[in-house]
Scaffold this motif. Structure first.
Motif, PDB file in Angstrom:
ATOM      1  N   GLN A  28      12.922  -3.158   8.460  1.00 38.99           N
ATOM      2  CA  GLN A  28      13.528  -3.877   7.340  1.00 38.99           C
ATOM      3  C   GLN A  28      12.560  -4.880   6.735  1.00 38.99           C
ATOM      4  N   LEU A  29      11.782  -5.539   7.592  1.00 36.30           N
ATOM      5  CA  LEU A  29      10.799  -6.510   7.098  1.00 36.30           C
ATOM      6  C   LEU A  29       9.720  -5.809   6.283  1.00 36.30           C
ATOM      7  N   ALA A  30       9.239  -4.667   6.789  1.00 37.05           N
ATOM      8  CA  ALA A  30       8.208  -3.916   6.067  1.00 37.05           C
ATOM      9  C   ALA A  30       8.740  -3.400   4.728  1.00 37.05           C
ATOM     10  N   VAL A  31       9.974  -2.906   4.730  1.00 33.49           N
ATOM     11  CA  VAL A  31      10.580  -2.389   3.495  1.00 33.49           C
ATOM     12  C   VAL A  31      10.773  -3.507   2.484  1.00 33.49           C
ATOM     13  N   GLU A  32      11.257  -4.666   2.959  1.00 31.42           N
ATOM     14  CA  GLU A  32      11.456  -5.797   2.058  1.00 31.42           C
ATOM     15  C   GLU A  32      10.127  -6.236   1.450  1.00 31.42           C
ATOM     16  N   TYR A  33       9.081  -6.267   2.269  1.00 33.18           N
ATOM     17  CA  TYR A  33       7.758  -6.621   1.762  1.00 33.18           C
ATOM     18  C   TYR A  33       7.321  -5.630   0.688  1.00 33.18           C
ATOM     19  N   ALA A  34       7.570  -4.351   0.936  1.00 33.65           N
ATOM     20  CA  ALA A  34       7.180  -3.319  -0.029  1.00 33.65           C
ATOM     21  C   ALA A  34       7.938  -3.482  -1.340  1.00 33.65           C
ATOM     22  N   TYR A  35       9.247  -3.775  -1.250  1.00 33.31           N
ATOM     23  CA  TYR A  35      10.038  -3.958  -2.464  1.00 33.31           C
ATOM     24  C   TYR A  35       9.557  -5.167  -3.271  1.00 33.31           C
ATOM     25  N   VAL A  36       9.305  -6.268  -2.574  1.00 35.62           N
ATOM     26  CA  VAL A  36       8.816  -7.472  -3.259  1.00 35.62           C
ATOM     27  C   VAL A  36       7.467  -7.191  -3.908  1.00 35.62           C
ATOM     28  N   ALA A  37       6.602  -6.459  -3.190  1.00 31.45           N
ATOM     29  CA  ALA A  37       5.289  -6.123  -3.732  1.00 31.45           C
ATOM     30  C   ALA A  37       5.406  -5.241  -4.968  1.00 31.45           C
ATOM     31  N   GLU A  39       8.021  -5.145  -7.057  1.00 32.74           N
ATOM     32  CA  GLU A  39       8.570  -5.949  -8.151  1.00 32.74           C
ATOM     33  C   GLU A  39       7.507  -6.857  -8.770  1.00 32.74           C
ATOM     34  N   SER A  40       6.592  -7.341  -7.931  1.00 33.51           N
ATOM     35  CA  SER A  40       5.537  -8.227  -8.430  1.00 33.51           C
ATOM     36  C   SER A  40       4.301  -7.466  -8.892  1.00 33.51           C
ATOM     37  N   LYS A  41       4.371  -6.126  -8.773  1.00 32.41           N
ATOM     38  CA  LYS A  41       3.256  -5.256  -9.174  1.00 32.41           C
ATOM     39  C   LYS A  41       1.962  -5.625  -8.429  1.00 32.41           C
ATOM     40  N   THR A  42       2.119  -5.998  -7.162  1.00 30.44           N
ATOM     41  CA  THR A  42       0.962  -6.330  -6.325  1.00 30.44           C
ATOM     42  C   THR A  42       0.120  -5.094  -6.045  1.00 30.44           C
ATOM     43  N   PHE A  43       0.793  -3.947  -5.874  1.00 31.20           N
ATOM     44  CA  PHE A  43       0.110  -2.708  -5.540  1.00 31.20           C
ATOM     45  C   PHE A  43       0.380  -1.643  -6.604  1.00 31.20           C
ATOM     46  N   ALA A  44      -0.642  -0.849  -6.875  1.00 35.55           N
ATOM     47  CA  ALA A  44      -0.487   0.254  -7.824  1.00 35.55           C
ATOM     48  C   ALA A  44       0.165   1.458  -7.154  1.00 35.55           C
ATOM     49  N   LEU A  45       0.054   1.534  -5.837  1.00 35.71           N
ATOM     50  CA  LEU A  45       0.601   2.655  -5.094  1.00 35.71           C
ATOM     51  C   LEU A  45       1.190   2.145  -3.783  1.00 35.71           C
ATOM     52  N   VAL A  46       2.421   2.551  -3.487  1.00 34.43           N
ATOM     53  CA  VAL A  46       3.082   2.218  -2.222  1.00 34.43           C
ATOM     54  C   VAL A  46       3.615   3.512  -1.633  1.00 34.43           C
ATOM     55  N   TRP A  47       3.319   3.767  -0.342  1.00 34.97           N
ATOM     56  CA  TRP A  47       3.753   5.023   0.284  1.00 34.97           C
ATOM     57  C   TRP A  47       4.254   4.752   1.703  1.00 34.97           C
ATOM     58  N   PHE A  48       5.385   5.365   2.044  1.00 35.44           N
ATOM     59  CA  PHE A  48       6.031   5.177   3.348  1.00 35.44           C
ATOM     60  C   PHE A  48       5.804   6.414   4.205  1.00 35.44           C
ATOM     61  N   VAL A  49       5.349   6.214   5.445  1.00 39.28           N
ATOM     62  CA  VAL A  49       4.999   7.317   6.341  1.00 39.28           C
ATOM     63  C   VAL A  49       5.797   7.208   7.636  1.00 39.28           C
ATOM     64  N   ARG A  50       6.471   8.280   8.008  1.00 37.88           N
ATOM     65  CA  ARG A  50       7.157   8.330   9.312  1.00 37.88           C
ATOM     66  C   ARG A  50       6.110   8.601  10.385  1.00 37.88           C
ATOM     67  N   ALA A  51       5.982   7.672  11.336  1.00 37.04           N
ATOM     68  CA  ALA A  51       4.883   7.768  12.299  1.00 37.04           C
ATOM     69  C   ALA A  51       5.343   7.936  13.737  1.00 37.04           C
ATOM     70  N   GLU A  52       6.631   8.261  13.942  1.00 40.42           N
ATOM     71  CA  GLU A  52       7.100   8.434  15.318  1.00 40.42           C
ATOM     72  C   GLU A  52       6.569   9.710  15.962  1.00 40.42           C
ATOM     73  N   GLU A  53       6.145  10.667  15.133  1.00 45.44           N
ATOM     74  CA  GLU A  53       5.499  11.878  15.626  1.00 45.44           C
ATOM     75  C   GLU A  53       4.303  12.181  14.730  1.00 45.44           C
ATOM     76  N   GLU A  54       3.233  12.701  15.324  1.00 43.85           N
ATOM     77  CA  GLU A  54       2.036  12.988  14.531  1.00 43.85           C
ATOM     78  C   GLU A  54       2.330  14.032  13.453  1.00 43.85           C
ATOM     79  N   SER A  55       3.199  15.002  13.753  1.00 41.07           N
ATOM     80  CA  SER A  55       3.507  16.033  12.766  1.00 41.07           C
ATOM     81  C   SER A  55       4.179  15.434  11.534  1.00 41.07           C
ATOM     82  N   LEU A  56       5.076  14.455  11.735  1.00 44.10           N
ATOM     83  CA  LEU A  56       5.731  13.794  10.605  1.00 44.10           C
ATOM     84  C   LEU A  56       4.739  12.943   9.826  1.00 44.10           C
TER      85      LEU A  56
END
Length: 257
Positions: A28-37, A39-56
Motif C-alpha cells: 500500500q505504501l509503494a502504491v500510494e507513492y506511485a500514485y502521488v508520483a 499526480e505530480s508527474k515526477t516520473f515519465a514511466l511507472v510500472w508495477f511488477v509481481r515479484a513473488e515468483e521469477e516467472s511472474l
C-alpha cells in the motif's frame, strides 16, 4: 512517504526495499507513492511488477517491453524482459519500477533495473541480505497512538478508550486493524463488542509478538469478519471461497454484486 523521497545520489539509494511483516502495508505504501508520483508527474514511466515468483517477474517485465514496442507476443519472455531493462537503462526521462512481494534478493538480482534516471521500489518480507541490490527501509506495525487514531478515523467513532483497547490487542498490525475497522463500521457493533468476539475465540494472545502471532491475529479477525458477512448473506462463504482462487487484481465486481 518522506523516507521514500530518498537520496538520489547513487544507484543503491535509488533502489529501496520496503521490508516487514506480511500485511503491515508495504505494498500500500509503494502504491500510494506511485500514485502521488504520477499526480505530480515526477516520473515519465511507472510500472508495477509481481515479484513473488521469477516467472511472474519476467512476464511483467516482458509486458513492459511489449507496451513500449520493443518486443512482440512472439518474442521469448526472458528476451522481452531484458529488452525492457535495457530500454529503462537508456531512458533519459525519470522512471519508477515497483517489484512487489519479492521473495529474496536472489530472485530480483538477475532482473534488477538500473539507470541514472531510474528509481526502484521493492516490497518484501525478507529482512537483510539486500546489500548491493537496494537500501533497506523497515516498515513496522503502527504504534499504539497511531493505531488508535486509525481505528477512530476509519470508523467515525469517538470511543478512544475502546479503540485503544482494540489497537493494543491487535498489536498495531495494519491489516488486522483495517479488518477490525470494517467489522465495527459495517456491523454497527462497539469496540467492546468486537473485543468480546476476540476473547470468545480464545486463541489470540493479549498482544501479538512476532510474525506467527501477527499471522494468527489476522486469521482470527478475518474469520470474524467472514462470520459477520455470513449473517448478512448466506452465500458469503461460498463467494469468498471462489474469490480465494482468483487473481486479486482481476476479480470482476459483477461476481460480488
Amino acid at each position: 512517504m518522506k523516507a521514500l523521497a530518498g537520496n538520489r545520489a547513487t544507484a543503491i539509494t535509488n533502489s529501496q526495499a520496503l521490508t516487514g511483516l506480511g500485511g503491515v502495508g508495504k505494498t500500500q505504501l509503494a502504491v500510494e507513492y506511485a500514485y502521488v508520483a504520477c499526480e505530480s508527474k515526477t516520473f515519465a514511466l511507472v510500472w508495477f511488477v509481481r515479484a513473488e515468483e521469477e516467472s511472474l517477474l519476467v512476464a511483467d517485465l516482458a509486458e513492459l517491453g511489449e507496451q513500449m514496442g520493443l518486443a512482440t507476443r512472439a518474442t521469448e519472455r526472458p528476451e522481452a524482459a531484458r529488452d525492457a531493462l535495457r530500454f529503462l537503462k537508456s531512458l533519459a526521462e525519470p522512471w519508477l519500477l515497483v517489484y512487489d512481494n519479492a521473495v529474496s534478493p536472489a530472485t530480483v538480482r538477475p532482473w534488477r533495473a538500473e539507470g541514472a534516471n531510474g528509481r526502484v521500489l521493492l516490497t518484501t518480507r525478507a529482512r537483510g541480505g539486500w546489500a548491493g541490490v537496494a537500501a533497506e527501509l523497515s516498515v513496522d506495525v503502527f504504534d499504539l497512538e497511531t493505531a488508535t487514531r486509525f481505528l477512530l478515523e476509519k470508523t467515525g467513532r469517538d470511543d478512544e478508550d475502546g479503540a485503544r483497547a482494540v489497537a493494543n490487542r491487535l498489536g498495531g498490525h495494519a491489516l488486522a486493524l483495517s479488518q477490525a475497522a470494517a467489522f465495527v463500521s459495517q456491523t454497527g457493533r462497539s469496540f467492546g463488542e468486537y473485543l468480546a468476539g476476540l476473547d470468545a475465540d480464545g486463541r489470540l494472545l493479549e498482544q501479538p509478538a512476532g510474525e506467527a502471532d501477527y499471522e494468527l491475529a489476522v486469521t482470527i479477525v478475518v474469520a470474524q469478519s467472514r462470520a459477520a458477512a455470513e449473517e448478512r448473506a448466506s452465500s458469503a462463504r461460498a463467494v469468498l471461497e471462489v474469490i480465494s482462487y482468483l487473481d486479486p487484481e482481476r476479480i470482476p465486481l459483477t461476481l460480488l454484486e
